[in-house]
Design an enzyme around this catalytic site. Structure first.
Site, short mmCIF file in Angstrom:
data_model
loop_
_atom_site.label_atom_id
_atom_site.label_comp_id
_atom_site.label_asym_id
_atom_site.label_seq_id
_atom_site.Cartn_x
_atom_site.Cartn_y
_atom_site.Cartn_z
CD GLU A 193 -34.46 -55.46 -5.75
OE1 GLU A 193 -34.72 -56.82 -5.24
OE2 GLU A 193 -33.38 -55.80 -6.12
CG HIS A 247 -28.65 -56.86 -7.65
ND1 HIS A 247 -29.34 -57.43 -6.39
CD2 HIS A 247 -29.75 -56.78 -8.23
CE1 HIS A 247 -30.66 -57.33 -6.42
NE2 HIS A 247 -31.12 -57.59 -7.81
CG HIS A 259 -32.97 -53.44 -10.28
ND1 HIS A 259 -33.85 -54.97 -11.09
CD2 HIS A 259 -33.13 -54.51 -9.53
CE1 HIS A 259 -33.71 -56.11 -10.25
NE2 HIS A 259 -32.63 -55.14 -9.68
#
Length: 136
Positions: A127, A3, A76
């Site tokens: 991440e 994502h 992110h």
């Protein structure tokens, strides 16, 4: 890629934007993630997700981001890895800085996560999340 995280001052306004301007039809229910200091809502896309993140309380780690970007913005990029410890150790061995204590914590998908410092990732906060055991 799992994502793209997008910080927002209002999840409800962002969901409306993705629905009304981009035609997104799959928005999950927002939920609080107190351990991360954020409220989260996922927008489902055909091959990925947008993770909307809104501050949860005054100590939220995204307050600083929103102070610099009051309307929100890309926060992110998240990549799935099979083994979070192995991925963390491999990045550290190559000189990357893992943020915080470096110990994985549980993220919004219920799996272990770590963040890699943007200075080591071409200016992008990255991440890493361990691939969920169940389909997401």
């Amino acid at each position: 890629m799992n994502h793209v995280g997008v910080a927002t001052p209002s999840i409800e306004a962002s969901v409306a934007l993705y629905r009304d301007l981009l035609g997104a039809t799959g928005a999950g229910e927002p939920f609080d993630l107190p351990a991360q200091g954020v409220r989260v809502c996922f927008i489902d896309l055909p091959n990925s997700q947008i993770e909307l993140i809104e501050p949860l309380g005054e100590d939220s780690p995204i307050h600083g981001f929103l102070a610099k970007n009051p309307k929100g913005g890309q926060h992110h990029v998240c990549y799935e890895v099979e083994d979070i410890i192995a991925a963390r150790n491999a990045l550290r061995a190559k000189g990357a800085t893992i943020l915080g204590t470096g110990e994985p914590r549980i993220g919004a998908h219920g799996t272990p996560i770590v963040f890699v410092h943007p200075k080591d990732m071409g200016g992008v906060l990255v991440e890493l999340m361990e691939t969920p055991k169940e389909p997401h």
